[in-house]
Design a protein around this motif. Structure first.
Motif, PDB file in Angstrom:
ATOM      1  N   LEU A   1      -6.896   0.188   6.219  1.00 23.45           N
ATOM      2  CA  LEU A   1      -5.941   1.261   5.993  1.00 23.45           C
ATOM      3  C   LEU A   1      -6.459   2.602   6.188  1.00 23.45           C
ATOM      4  O   LEU A   1      -7.773   2.832   5.420  1.00 23.45           O
TER       5      LEU A   1
ATOM      6  N   ASP B   1      -1.427   7.109  -5.301  1.00 19.48           N
ATOM      7  CA  ASP B   1      -1.276   6.383  -4.240  1.00 19.48           C
ATOM      8  C   ASP B   1      -2.717   5.748  -3.960  1.00 19.48           C
ATOM      9  O   ASP B   1      -2.702   4.500  -3.387  1.00 19.48           O
TER      10      ASP B   1
ATOM     11  N   TRP C   1      -3.010   1.023  10.272  1.00 13.25           N
ATOM     12  CA  TRP C   1      -2.971  -0.424   8.933  1.00 13.25           C
ATOM     13  C   TRP C   1      -2.958  -1.669   9.750  1.00 13.25           C
ATOM     14  O   TRP C   1      -2.270  -2.085  10.643  1.00 13.25           O
TER      15      TRP C   1
ATOM     16  N   SER D   1       0.519   5.582   6.689  1.00 17.28           N
ATOM     17  CA  SER D   1      -0.544   5.409   6.869  1.00 17.28           C
ATOM     18  C   SER D   1      -0.806   5.722   8.367  1.00 17.28           C
ATOM     19  O   SER D   1       0.507   5.559   9.199  1.00 17.28           O
TER      20      SER D   1
ATOM     21  N   THR E   1      -2.829   1.414  -3.546  1.00 20.31           N
ATOM     22  CA  THR E   1      -3.156   0.791  -2.596  1.00 20.31           C
ATOM     23  C   THR E   1      -4.567  -0.108  -3.027  1.00 20.31           C
ATOM     24  O   THR E   1      -4.744  -1.040  -2.281  1.00 20.31           O
TER      25      THR E   1
ATOM     26  N   TYR F   1      -2.878  -3.103  -4.575  1.00 18.84           N
ATOM     27  CA  TYR F   1      -2.510  -3.833  -3.551  1.00 18.84           C
ATOM     28  C   TYR F   1      -3.521  -4.777  -2.854  1.00 18.84           C
ATOM     29  O   TYR F   1      -3.625  -6.126  -2.788  1.00 18.84           O
TER      30      TYR F   1
ATOM     31  N   PRO G   1       0.931  -1.123   0.153  1.00 18.61           N
ATOM     32  CA  PRO G   1      -0.062  -0.104   0.109  1.00 18.61           C
ATOM     33  C   PRO G   1       0.869   1.390  -0.045  1.00 18.61           C
ATOM     34  O   PRO G   1       1.988   1.125   0.209  1.00 18.61           O
TER      35      PRO G   1
END
Length: 296
Positions: free
Chosen positions: A271, A281, A89, A86, A285, A288, A82
């Motif tokens: 997350l 981003d 997480w 964060s 994520t 992922y 990710p």
């Protein structure tokens, strides 16, 4: 599959849950790992996509590598992770303390120590191994929840939740909610086909989005930049709203509303970022999580 992942230092040593054994040595080869702190292995091995791999083969710790098959029936996991930075997480395969299959702590991988905890046995959710794409989930059956060690309070945010609503009725299920003295803010499955977000403590208006089947495993994402909220399902936007809040959006609990109104559902990963992630981003994520949980 290792179910007990209560892994703490003994003196200066670490314990590692590798494959089917818990040892004081790093995982070997492509064995699955649950390594602490923050999913790291010592020696020459590094934890990459929940696998212990030879760092020299990767070029450097965390460098991209091709997918590989894990042990104990673990699926192949890609090399993406990710977006960094964060606030919270939680991953059901990354760090869970459990006793007899009941979760006492869900260990935060962000580095902020915001674990989800519960010390009342009747309120502890279950760890269900191999439930989704060979990976475990945390199961809430209508009487369980986990409290974060501290209230999180982002003003702008991006939230990702991988899971599913298991309630056969059209009742709502609160996966992020209030607790203690925090404000009554919620993010929840509103029904079998919609989700709701609200911030009664910061003037985030009650906003409902059509979401197709909430009972099918999915990745739900919400992004708020201070004036615009967007919600997506499996990387595809399903709705947006425009408003300005009056302060931080406080969240203290996973799976309930204070000490009642508990959800029925599975959560595999959460997350939370205290910013509106960039498009790149956000896509990273989502990718992922979609790849990890086999959502196509």
């Amino acid at each position: 599959m290792i179910r007990a992942a209560l892994i703490f230092g003994l003196g200066s040593s670490l314990l590692f849950a590798c494959g089917n054994a818990t040892t004081d040595a790093p995982c070997q080869g492509a064995e699955t790992c649950h390594c602490y702190p923050n999913n790291t292995c010592n020696g020459t091995l590094t934890c990459l996509s929940n696998l212990c791999v030879d760092a020299s083969a990767a070029g450097a710790a965390g460098a991209p590598m091709s997918s590989r098959e894990g042990s104990a029936g673990q699926p192949s996991v890609g090399n993406e992770g990710p977006a960094s930075g964060s606030l919270l997480w939680l991953g059901a395969n990354l760090g869970v303390s459990e006793s007899a299959g009941r979760v006492t702590a869900w260990l935060d991988q962000s580095g902020h120590g915001l674990d989800g905890i519960m010390d009342v046995p009747s309120r502890e959710p279950a760890l269900v191994p191999g439930e989704r794409n060979g990976l475990p989930v945390i199961r809430f059956d209508g009487a369980q929840s986990l409290y974060l060690r501290q209230t999180i309070a982002p003003t702008t945010f991006t939230v990702f939740v991988a899971g599913r609503n298991r309630n056969p009725s059209e009742a709502h299920g609160i996966f992020l909610g209030p607790g203690g003295d925090s404000a009554n803010n919620q993010f929840r499955w509103e029904s079998g086909s919609s989700v709701l977000i609200v911030g009664l403590g910061n003037d985030l208006p009650e906003t409902v989005f059509s979401f197709e089947d909430t009972r099918a495993f999915h990745v739900l994402a919400a992004r708020y930049d201070g004036s615009n909220l967007t919600v997506s399902r499996n990387g595809t936007q399903v709705g947006s709203a425009h408003f300005v809040t009056s302060g931080p959006w406080q969240i203290r609990q996973i799976g309930g509303w204070f000490s009642s109104d508990f959800m029925i559902g599975d959560v595999a990963e959460i997350l939370v970022y205290e910013s509106a992630l960039s498009e790149a981003d956000t896509e990273l994520t989502n990718s992922y999580l979609l790849q990890k949980y086999g959502i196509h």
